[in-house]
Design a protein around this motif. Structure first.
Motif, mmCIF file in Angstrom:
data_model
loop_
_atom_site.group_PDB
_atom_site.id
_atom_site.type_symbol
_atom_site.label_atom_id
_atom_site.label_comp_id
_atom_site.label_asym_id
_atom_site.label_seq_id
_atom_site.Cartn_x
_atom_site.Cartn_y
_atom_site.Cartn_z
ATOM 1 N N GLU A 66 0.809 -1.223 0.000
ATOM 2 C CA GLU A 66 0.000 0.000 0.000
ATOM 3 C C GLU A 66 0.843 1.274 0.000
ATOM 4 O OE1 GLU A 66 -3.357 2.134 -0.493
ATOM 5 O OE2 GLU A 66 -3.252 -0.049 -0.503
ATOM 6 N N GLN A 67 1.864 1.346 0.863
ATOM 7 C CA GLN A 67 2.691 2.558 0.927
ATOM 8 C C GLN A 67 3.436 2.799 -0.383
ATOM 9 O OE1 GLN A 67 2.799 4.983 3.483
ATOM 10 N NE2 GLN A 67 3.676 6.008 1.710
ATOM 11 N N LEU A 68 3.952 1.749 -0.985
ATOM 12 C CA LEU A 68 4.634 1.884 -2.270
ATOM 13 C C LEU A 68 3.658 2.367 -3.332
ATOM 14 C CD1 LEU A 68 7.108 1.512 -4.095
ATOM 15 C CD2 LEU A 68 6.398 -0.886 -4.389
ATOM 16 N N ALA A 69 2.461 1.802 -3.344
ATOM 17 C CA ALA A 69 1.442 2.229 -4.315
ATOM 18 C C ALA A 69 1.095 3.703 -4.132
ATOM 19 C CB ALA A 69 0.194 1.354 -4.182
ATOM 20 N N LEU A 74 1.560 9.321 -6.112
ATOM 21 C CA LEU A 74 1.988 10.706 -5.918
ATOM 22 C C LEU A 74 2.998 11.103 -6.993
ATOM 23 C CD1 LEU A 74 1.954 13.344 -4.378
ATOM 24 C CD2 LEU A 74 3.581 12.347 -2.757
ATOM 25 N N ALA A 75 3.944 10.223 -7.296
ATOM 26 C CA ALA A 75 4.930 10.521 -8.331
ATOM 27 C C ALA A 75 4.258 10.702 -9.698
ATOM 28 C CB ALA A 75 5.989 9.422 -8.388
ATOM 29 N N VAL A 76 3.296 9.850 -10.016
ATOM 30 C CA VAL A 76 2.550 9.992 -11.269
ATOM 31 C C VAL A 76 1.889 11.364 -11.325
ATOM 32 C CG1 VAL A 76 0.526 9.186 -12.552
ATOM 33 C CG2 VAL A 76 2.180 7.525 -11.687
ATOM 34 N N VAL A 132 9.289 13.797 -5.961
ATOM 35 C CA VAL A 132 9.625 12.614 -6.746
ATOM 36 C C VAL A 132 11.014 12.107 -6.357
ATOM 37 C CG1 VAL A 132 10.114 11.763 -9.081
ATOM 38 C CG2 VAL A 132 8.085 13.169 -8.667
ATOM 39 N N ALA A 133 11.979 13.016 -6.266
ATOM 40 C CA ALA A 133 13.352 12.638 -5.905
ATOM 41 C C ALA A 133 13.416 12.021 -4.507
ATOM 42 C CB ALA A 133 14.277 13.849 -5.989
ATOM 43 N N ALA A 134 12.582 12.506 -3.586
ATOM 44 C CA ALA A 134 12.577 11.983 -2.220
ATOM 45 C C ALA A 134 11.918 10.598 -2.144
ATOM 46 C CB ALA A 134 11.853 12.944 -1.287
ATOM 47 N N LEU A 135 10.908 10.353 -2.960
ATOM 48 C CA LEU A 135 10.157 9.100 -2.890
ATOM 49 C C LEU A 135 10.764 7.980 -3.719
ATOM 50 C CD1 LEU A 135 6.536 10.531 -3.212
ATOM 51 C CD2 LEU A 135 7.625 9.646 -1.131
ATOM 52 N N ALA A 136 11.288 8.307 -4.885
ATOM 53 C CA ALA A 136 11.739 7.295 -5.846
ATOM 54 C C ALA A 136 13.160 6.830 -5.565
ATOM 55 C CB ALA A 136 11.643 7.861 -7.260
ATOM 56 N N GLN A 137 13.462 5.648 -6.033
ATOM 57 C CA GLN A 137 14.829 5.112 -5.961
ATOM 58 C C GLN A 137 15.750 5.962 -6.824
ATOM 59 O OE1 GLN A 137 15.679 2.279 -4.245
ATOM 60 N NE2 GLN A 137 17.806 2.305 -4.864
ATOM 61 N N SER A 138 15.263 6.346 -8.010
ATOM 62 C CA SER A 138 16.035 7.188 -8.913
ATOM 63 C C SER A 138 15.069 7.936 -9.825
ATOM 64 C CB SER A 138 17.017 6.356 -9.747
ATOM 65 O OG SER A 138 16.324 5.376 -10.493
ATOM 66 N N PHE A 152 10.924 2.917 -8.881
ATOM 67 C CA PHE A 152 10.722 2.439 -7.513
ATOM 68 C C PHE A 152 11.119 0.972 -7.480
ATOM 69 C CE2 PHE A 152 8.012 6.050 -7.938
ATOM 70 C CZ PHE A 152 7.970 6.632 -6.695
ATOM 71 N N ARG A 153 11.912 0.605 -6.514
ATOM 72 C CA ARG A 153 12.343 -0.776 -6.340
ATOM 73 C C ARG A 153 11.314 -1.486 -5.464
ATOM 74 N NH1 ARG A 153 16.139 -3.055 -8.631
ATOM 75 N NH2 ARG A 153 17.859 -4.215 -7.780
ATOM 76 N N LEU A 154 10.992 -2.697 -5.837
ATOM 77 C CA LEU A 154 10.065 -3.494 -5.039
ATOM 78 C C LEU A 154 10.821 -4.124 -3.887
ATOM 79 C CD1 LEU A 154 8.084 -5.212 -7.916
ATOM 80 C CD2 LEU A 154 7.499 -3.148 -6.652
ATOM 81 N N ALA A 155 10.330 -3.966 -2.692
ATOM 82 C CA ALA A 155 10.981 -4.512 -1.495
ATOM 83 C C ALA A 155 11.011 -6.033 -1.578
ATOM 84 C CB ALA A 155 10.218 -4.077 -0.241
ATOM 85 N N GLY A 156 12.100 -6.579 -1.035
ATOM 86 C CA GLY A 156 12.215 -8.024 -0.981
ATOM 87 C C GLY A 156 12.679 -8.666 -2.269
#
Length: 158
Positions: A66-69, A74-76, A132-138, A152-156
């Motif tokens: 949910e948090q990643l989504a 927000l980035a979109v 976007v820079a704060a939330l995304a991996q790159s 965004f990298r998927l955890a795990g």
């Protein structure tokens, strides 16, 4: 065209362009299908909430945390708002999931690349790329300056 049909069309096109492979538990190579959503539209800020809701639905179907989504949504929104504010012509948005990454790409016809800036405290706008820079991996901009992207990298996942 419905979202399901559009998503399925993009998935098929993506698989024919770049076959993905992975390994099964037994170590055998197996195909890895990517998932994608794409939409193009004439500049209209009223479309941003509609696209955000559609992306939310798609991310739920991908079973993302949910948090990643929420971060991806927000980035979109921020990248779309940036394209509408500073871009030219039609806007195209793509959300792609391949293996351990979700990538967002927003394209417009302005060759001037998006730039990260630090607005003054009293400015009402100008913080979208900071978010976007704060939330995304790159994040970055294509060589032609027309596409701003983030991933965004998927955890795990390694």
């Amino acid at each position: 065209m419905s979202v399901d049909v559009l998503t399925e069309t993009v998935e098929k096109r993506d698989r024919t362009k770049r076959p993905q492979t992975g390994t099964s538990d037994s170590g055998e190579l197996r195909p890895q299908a990517s998932r994608a959503f794409a939409v193009a539209f004439a500049p209209d800020s009223a479309r941003v909430p509609e696209i955000r809701r559609t992306v939310r639905t798609i991310l739920r179907s991908w079973n993302l945390p949910e948090q990643l989504a929420e971060d991806i949504q927000l980035a979109v929104s921020e990248l779309l708002a940036n394209a509408l504010e500073h871009g030219n012509g039609d806007v195209e948005a793509r959300v792609l999931r391949v293996l351990d990454e979700v990538r967002i790409e927003v394209t417009d016809d302005n060759p001037e690349p998006a730039q990260l800036r630090r607005p003054d405290v009293d400015e009402l706008s100008g913080r979208g790329l900071l978010l976007v820079a704060a939330l995304a991996q790159s994040w970055g901009v294509s060589r032609d300056g027309r596409t701003t992207w983030c991933s965004f990298r998927l955890a795990g996942r390694a």
